[in-house]
Design a protein around this motif. Structure first.
Motif, PDB file in Angstrom:
ATOM      1  N   GLY A 103      12.571 -15.762  54.207  1.00  0.00           N
ATOM      2  CA  GLY A 103      13.738 -16.631  54.196  1.00  0.00           C
ATOM      3  C   GLY A 103      13.408 -18.105  54.181  1.00  0.00           C
ATOM      4  N   ASP A 104      12.352 -18.507  54.890  1.00  0.00           N
ATOM      5  CA  ASP A 104      12.030 -19.935  54.939  1.00  0.00           C
ATOM      6  C   ASP A 104      11.457 -20.454  53.620  1.00  0.00           C
ATOM      7  OD1 ASP A 104       9.595 -18.624  55.208  1.00  0.00           O
ATOM      8  OD2 ASP A 104       8.883 -19.848  56.880  1.00  0.00           O
ATOM      9  N   GLU A 105      11.154 -19.570  52.688  1.00  0.00           N
ATOM     10  CA  GLU A 105      10.687 -19.984  51.363  1.00  0.00           C
ATOM     11  C   GLU A 105      11.827 -20.054  50.348  1.00  0.00           C
ATOM     12  OE1 GLU A 105       7.557 -17.337  50.193  1.00  0.00           O
ATOM     13  OE2 GLU A 105       6.198 -18.084  51.741  1.00  0.00           O
ATOM     14  N   ARG A 106      13.025 -19.640  50.763  1.00  0.00           N
ATOM     15  CA  ARG A 106      14.188 -19.691  49.879  1.00  0.00           C
ATOM     16  C   ARG A 106      14.870 -21.052  49.997  1.00  0.00           C
ATOM     17  NH1 ARG A 106      16.351 -14.528  52.712  1.00  0.00           N
ATOM     18  NH2 ARG A 106      14.680 -13.124  52.112  1.00  0.00           N
ATOM     19  N   PRO A 107      15.556 -21.462  48.933  1.00  0.00           N
ATOM     20  CA  PRO A 107      16.342 -22.700  49.028  1.00  0.00           C
ATOM     21  C   PRO A 107      17.577 -22.454  49.891  1.00  0.00           C
ATOM     22  CG  PRO A 107      16.760 -21.614  46.946  1.00  0.00           C
ATOM     23  CD  PRO A 107      15.667 -20.829  47.617  1.00  0.00           C
ATOM     24  N   SER A 108      18.226 -23.509  50.273  1.00  0.00           N
ATOM     25  CA  SER A 108      19.515 -23.368  50.960  1.00  0.00           C
ATOM     26  C   SER A 108      20.579 -23.124  49.890  1.00  0.00           C
ATOM     27  CB  SER A 108      19.849 -24.642  51.736  1.00  0.00           C
ATOM     28  OG  SER A 108      20.094 -25.713  50.839  1.00  0.00           O
ATOM     29  N   MET A 109      21.738 -22.643  50.301  1.00  0.00           N
ATOM     30  CA  MET A 109      22.828 -22.461  49.337  1.00  0.00           C
ATOM     31  C   MET A 109      23.248 -23.807  48.762  1.00  0.00           C
ATOM     32  SD  MET A 109      23.475 -19.431  48.448  1.00  0.00           S
ATOM     33  CE  MET A 109      24.838 -19.881  47.399  1.00  0.00           C
ATOM     34  N   LYS A 110      23.136 -24.858  49.539  1.00  0.00           N
ATOM     35  CA  LYS A 110      23.479 -26.182  49.021  1.00  0.00           C
ATOM     36  C   LYS A 110      22.523 -26.568  47.889  1.00  0.00           C
ATOM     37  CE  LYS A 110      24.451 -30.901  50.288  1.00  0.00           C
ATOM     38  NZ  LYS A 110      24.782 -31.827  51.336  1.00  0.00           N
ATOM     39  N   GLN A 111      21.224 -26.300  48.059  1.00  0.00           N
ATOM     40  CA  GLN A 111      20.264 -26.601  46.998  1.00  0.00           C
ATOM     41  C   GLN A 111      20.559 -25.762  45.747  1.00  0.00           C
ATOM     42  OE1 GLN A 111      16.852 -25.803  49.549  1.00  0.00           O
ATOM     43  NE2 GLN A 111      16.020 -27.817  49.003  1.00  0.00           N
ATOM     44  N   VAL A 112      20.909 -24.498  45.949  1.00  0.00           N
ATOM     45  CA  VAL A 112      21.240 -23.629  44.823  1.00  0.00           C
ATOM     46  C   VAL A 112      22.465 -24.170  44.095  1.00  0.00           C
ATOM     47  CG1 VAL A 112      22.037 -21.318  44.168  1.00  0.00           C
ATOM     48  CG2 VAL A 112      20.201 -21.572  45.849  1.00  0.00           C
ATOM     49  N   ALA A 113      23.480 -24.555  44.840  1.00  0.00           N
ATOM     50  CA  ALA A 113      24.700 -25.087  44.239  1.00  0.00           C
ATOM     51  C   ALA A 113      24.408 -26.358  43.447  1.00  0.00           C
ATOM     52  CB  ALA A 113      25.752 -25.359  45.321  1.00  0.00           C
ATOM     53  N   ILE A 114      23.564 -27.223  43.972  1.00  0.00           N
ATOM     54  CA  ILE A 114      23.201 -28.459  43.275  1.00  0.00           C
ATOM     55  C   ILE A 114      22.486 -28.138  41.969  1.00  0.00           C
ATOM     56  CG2 ILE A 114      21.659 -30.471  43.376  1.00  0.00           C
ATOM     57  CD1 ILE A 114      22.407 -30.632  46.408  1.00  0.00           C
ATOM     58  N   GLU A 117      25.048 -26.645  39.508  1.00  0.00           N
ATOM     59  CA  GLU A 117      25.956 -27.705  39.061  1.00  0.00           C
ATOM     60  C   GLU A 117      25.253 -28.621  38.068  1.00  0.00           C
ATOM     61  OE1 GLU A 117      29.641 -29.656  38.840  1.00  0.00           O
ATOM     62  OE2 GLU A 117      29.090 -27.733  39.708  1.00  0.00           O
ATOM     63  N   GLY A 118      23.985 -28.921  38.349  1.00  0.00           N
ATOM     64  CA  GLY A 118      23.216 -29.745  37.422  1.00  0.00           C
ATOM     65  C   GLY A 118      23.084 -29.091  36.059  1.00  0.00           C
ATOM     66  N   LEU A 119      22.859 -27.788  36.055  1.00  0.00           N
ATOM     67  CA  LEU A 119      22.768 -27.065  34.784  1.00  0.00           C
ATOM     68  C   LEU A 119      24.105 -27.063  34.065  1.00  0.00           C
ATOM     69  CD1 LEU A 119      20.624 -23.978  35.824  1.00  0.00           C
ATOM     70  CD2 LEU A 119      19.923 -25.884  34.375  1.00  0.00           C
ATOM     71  N   ARG A 120      25.166 -26.882  34.822  1.00  0.00           N
ATOM     72  CA  ARG A 120      26.500 -26.820  34.222  1.00  0.00           C
ATOM     73  C   ARG A 120      26.924 -28.174  33.667  1.00  0.00           C
ATOM     74  NH1 ARG A 120      31.966 -27.405  35.170  1.00  0.00           N
ATOM     75  NH2 ARG A 120      31.670 -28.436  37.149  1.00  0.00           N
ATOM     76  N   ASN A 121      26.703 -29.228  34.410  1.00  0.00           N
ATOM     77  CA  ASN A 121      27.188 -30.556  34.020  1.00  0.00           C
ATOM     78  C   ASN A 121      26.299 -31.261  33.015  1.00  0.00           C
ATOM     79  OD1 ASN A 121      29.486 -30.469  35.572  1.00  0.00           O
ATOM     80  ND2 ASN A 121      28.515 -31.421  37.333  1.00  0.00           N
ATOM     81  N   MET A 122      25.011 -31.216  33.238  1.00  0.00           N
ATOM     82  CA  MET A 122      24.124 -32.046  32.434  1.00  0.00           C
ATOM     83  C   MET A 122      23.162 -31.242  31.580  1.00  0.00           C
ATOM     84  SD  MET A 122      23.113 -34.831  35.352  1.00  0.00           S
ATOM     85  CE  MET A 122      22.505 -33.547  36.437  1.00  0.00           C
ATOM     86  N   GLY A 123      22.955 -29.979  31.918  1.00  0.00           N
ATOM     87  CA  GLY A 123      21.945 -29.230  31.205  1.00  0.00           C
ATOM     88  C   GLY A 123      20.551 -29.716  31.531  1.00  0.00           C
ATOM     89  N   VAL A 124      20.396 -30.392  32.637  1.00  0.00           N
ATOM     90  CA  VAL A 124      19.095 -30.914  33.023  1.00  0.00           C
ATOM     91  C   VAL A 124      18.538 -30.043  34.135  1.00  0.00           C
ATOM     92  CG1 VAL A 124      17.867 -32.869  34.042  1.00  0.00           C
ATOM     93  CG2 VAL A 124      19.719 -33.258  32.424  1.00  0.00           C
ATOM     94  N   ARG A 125      17.341 -29.572  33.941  1.00  0.00           N
ATOM     95  CA  ARG A 125      16.679 -28.747  34.942  1.00  0.00           C
ATOM     96  C   ARG A 125      16.030 -29.658  35.956  1.00  0.00           C
ATOM     97  NH1 ARG A 125      15.325 -25.372  38.229  1.00  0.00           N
ATOM     98  NH2 ARG A 125      14.117 -23.538  37.719  1.00  0.00           N
TER      99      ARG A 125
END
Length: 168
Positions: A103-114, A117-125
């Motif tokens: 679990g400590d190697e996983r991102p937070s849900m906030k990081q996942v959402a960001i 959202e970045g992929l959806r809005n900008m297409g930037v990885r």
């Protein structure tokens, strides 16, 4: 007074750490979300009883396929037709990070959402440097999930309204 909670749900979504520790954490939800992403990418069920034992867990099968550079082979064909390989690889990378055993190697849900959202809005990885020190680098490009240009980039809401208006 002690309160006990019984964990319910489908085994395939359950955080592997929970099976060892009987403790659910915020990162347990991240694991479950990763499984959901894999379901969406592959169009397959989380537990597949009709498969050989090594392929029964969709999450494990997906991780193995990604490790073997066979991502496109396990993706739902319609998903491959509608998305760019780069975008699908980026979403698969997010799912892969969510499915880490610890679990400590996983991102937070906030990081996942960001990231999503970045992929959806900008297409930037974005770079995953904050996640366990691993960095992934992708070229900057413009990718829109709902069409060729920004005018179509207005979230799922518009897609749902268009489907309803079309009678689907």
């Amino acid at each position: 007074m002690q309160v006990y909670t019984i964990v319910q749900g489908t085994l395939g979504y359950l955080d592997p750490e929970y099976l060892q520790t009987s403790q659910l954490t915020e990162k347990s939800d991240v694991y479950s979300f990763g499984v959901l992403l894999v379901e969406l990418l592959t169009g397959q069920k989380v537990i597949r009883f009709n498969k050989p034992e090594a392929e029964r867990s969709l999450a494990n099968y997906f991780l193995y396929a990604v490790q073997e550079n066979r991502l496109v082979e396990v993706l739902e064909p319609r998903v491959v037709e509608e998305g760019s390989v780069e975008l699908l690889q980026a979403v698969a990378d997010i799912a892969r990070f969510c499915l880490r055993l610890k679990g400590d190697e996983r991102p937070s849900m906030k990081q996942v959402a960001i990231e999503l959202e970045g992929l959806r809005n900008m297409g930037v990885r974005r770079h995953f440097s904050a996640w366990n020190g691993e960095e992934l680098h992708y070229e900057k490009e413009t990718v829109y999930l709902l069409g060729e240009g920004a005018e179509n980039n207005d979230s799922i809401r518009n897609e749902a309204i268009m489907s309803i208006a079309a009678g689907r």
